[in-house]
Design a protein around this motif. Structure first.
Motif, PDB file in Angstrom:
ATOM      1  N   GLY A  58      11.068   0.745  -0.854  1.00  0.00           N
ATOM      2  CA  GLY A  58       9.825   0.036  -0.566  1.00  0.00           C
ATOM      3  C   GLY A  58       9.871  -1.436  -0.916  1.00  0.00           C
ATOM      4  O   GLY A  58       9.051  -2.228  -0.435  1.00  0.00           O
ATOM      5  N   GLU A 117       4.796  -6.211  -2.605  1.00  0.00           N
ATOM      6  CA  GLU A 117       5.759  -5.267  -3.165  1.00  0.00           C
ATOM      7  C   GLU A 117       7.211  -5.679  -2.920  1.00  0.00           C
ATOM      8  O   GLU A 117       8.120  -5.164  -3.579  1.00  0.00           O
ATOM      9  N   LEU A 122       9.291   4.748   0.063  1.00  0.00           N
ATOM     10  CA  LEU A 122       9.004   4.619  -1.365  1.00  0.00           C
ATOM     11  C   LEU A 122       9.727   5.693  -2.175  1.00  0.00           C
ATOM     12  O   LEU A 122      10.259   5.425  -3.262  1.00  0.00           O
TER      13      LEU A 122
END
Length: 534
Positions: free
Chosen positions: A137, A165, A132
């Protein structure tokens, strides 16, 4: 062709370690000894499962002054292919120590290594945070690795978040998520994930069918397979294996036969895995001749194939054929395992071959060095009991099973002993076995068997006492369940239930059969009376 090009071509054509070392020498003499691409190819070959040499790869890596990220990634992959997961994680840490930034190839490798070790969950979360921070990510490769990691540890809320995500989830993302829900038994969430995918490939369809089958939702699996056919999706081998497993559990012989014909129509080669599934399906549906035909036509067999065929013969009470096939297996040079002997012992139990079964126990221990495990004890107890060696069976249970196995397995052994004791009139021994079963699990079978043993011994007061104990403890007799297949549709019936849509018609037919049998019995009595008077 330049020497450099020839050297790189030779690297791609290496077949063994000797050729690799020759190519490595040529690499050095050609001035490519420090070339990152050439070095990564050398290390990649060293990771080959059959021909590679990981120690040689480590020697090459140790001589590189400033290894690139690509070389580090290749080394991590090499460790993964050799199942050396802690070393793969250490290499990932080395990347950070050397001041390099992992990319979308590094993270999936590191996450896979974390998923394979017991303490990998927290390490995986650290890798997730690092991804991330580097803005990866949302990457497909990284996201798929995260879904796989969290699914492997049963953390499906985190897996679902990782899926959401991903900027553009692919087929693999959806397949892994469905598989993860299925692994923890959450079929409902798996189906929700399946339904929200608009464009499904056959891998996604196969994953959902597999989840149904693995969680004992066999009818739902076959229903989804029909929908798959309507949508014009051609199944793959894995999907067919799941469908055949569902047919085996439901006893859907006609559907299983149709699937077999469909496989042949598609021209799919019968792999070992597919052949094993067909043998299992035909065996459990009672068509052992079809199972044997599939077995005989298989070009290659593994230990699972032999076990499936022996097990099929066992469940169809063909004990002599199972023992004969075991002899053929030995002649073929295939070494039996614990499951092989379990199937053989079961075959001897089902076919009332007590002496042959006890001989196999000796072969298992003395020839192959396989000590009977807790899974074998139930069969051995049954064999001893059938050979009128109930005392020895009782001793075996106390020596090998008492408190040393999972409750369900131990209870199965005590039930076998109790059944044998009831048959031989050994009521006191049956009482002791029943106490063990009742202590291990809440099941009505032990009470019923003990009650029958008391009744057979003329101790009707004790039999009534057992029945009262059942009622006081709220133990109910488990209802019987049966199924039948008519025109490709499976109909299930549970004792005491009248929920079937055609129950009224079924009852009419059953009443007619009952009346017919009563008339037949009456006519037999009249005929017997007339013969006696002659």
């Amino acid at each position: 062709m330049s020497s450099s090009s020839r050297c790189l071509k030779l690297l791609s054509q290496c077949k063994n370690t000797i050729q690799l070392k020759q190519a490595h020498a040529l690499t050095i003499t050609s001035g490519l000894g420090t070339n990152p691409f050439a070095l990564s190819r050398l290390i990649a070959f060293c990771s080959h499962p059959l021909h590679g040499s990981l120690p040689y790869a480590l020697k090459i890596f140790a001589q590189i002054q400033t290894p690139t990220l690509c070389i580090h990634n290749t080394l991590i992959k090499s460790f993964l292919l050799k199942h050396q997961f802690p070393d793969a994680i250490e290499t990932y840490k080395l990347i950070l120590t050397n001041g390099l930034f992992p990319d979308n190839y590094t993270f999936p490798y590191a996450l896979k290594a974390c998923a394979e070790i017991d303490e990998g969950f927290n390490l995986g979360k650290s890798v997730h945070c690092h991804a991330l921070k580097l803005g990866l990510g949302f990457d497909n490769f990284v996201g798929n690795g995260l879904i796989s990691l969290y699914s492997n540890f049963g953390e499906m809320a985190d897996a679902n978040s990782a899926f959401d995500e991903i900027s553009s989830p692919c087929f693999i993302s959806s397949t892994v998520l469905i598989w993860g829900f299925g692994k923890i038994g959450d079929v409902w969430s798996a189906r929700l994930a399946f339904d929200r995918i608009e464009d499904k490939d056959r891998g996604i369809w196969g994953a959902m069918i597999s989840v149904y089958v693995q969680n004992n939702c066999f009818k739902e699996g076959l229903g989804l397979f029909r929908v798959m056919q309507i949508d014009g999706i051609v199944p793959d081998e894995g999907c067919f294996v799941s469908v055949l497993s569902a047919c085996a559990h439901l006893g859907c012989l006609e559907i299983g036969k149709w699937v077999h014909k469909y496989i042949k129509k598609l021209g799919i080669r019968s792999s070992v895995k597919l052949g094993n599934a067909l043998i299992n399906m035909y065996s459990k549906c009672g068509c052992i001749c079809y199972a044997k035909k599939v077995f005989d036509e298989m070009p290659a067999r593994d230990i699972v194939t032999w076990n499936a065929m022996i097990g099929g013969l066992a469940t169809n009470a063909a004990g002599e054929k199972a023992v004969a096939l075991f002899s053929t297996m030995e002649e073929s040079g295939v070494r039996p395992d614990r499951l092989t002997f379990l199937s053989l012992l079961a075959a001897c139990v089902y076919s009332d071959m007590a002496i042959e079964g006890l001989k196999l126990v000796g072969i298992m221990r003395n020839v192959y060095g396989v000590e009977p495990g807790i899974e074998h004890v139930g069969c051995i107890v049954d064999l001893l009991s059938r050979a009128r060696l109930v005392g020895e069976a009782n001793d075996l249970m106390f020596r090998r099973m008492l408190g040393r196995s999972v409750p369900a397995v131990e209870a199965a052994g005590w039930r076998a002993l109790m059944s044998a004791c009831c048959g031989d009139g050994e009521v006191s021994m049956a009482e002791a076995a029943a106490e063990r079963v009742v202590a291990l699990e809440r099941d009505s079978g032990a009470y019923v068997l003990l009650s029958n043993a008391y009744a057979a011994a003329g101790r009707h007061g004790e039999a009534r006492r057992v029945r009262r104990t059942m009622r006081r403890r709220g133990v109910e007799k488990r209802p019987g369940c049966s199924s039948t297949e008519i025109d490709g549709v499976v109909h299930e019936f549970v004792a005491g239930e009248k929920t079937h849509c055609n129950m009224d018609r079924i009852c009419v037919v059953l009443e007619a059969i009952k009346n017919h049998l009563e008339c037949f019995e009456d006519s037999k009595c009249v005929l017997s009376t007339n013969l006696c008077s002659v």
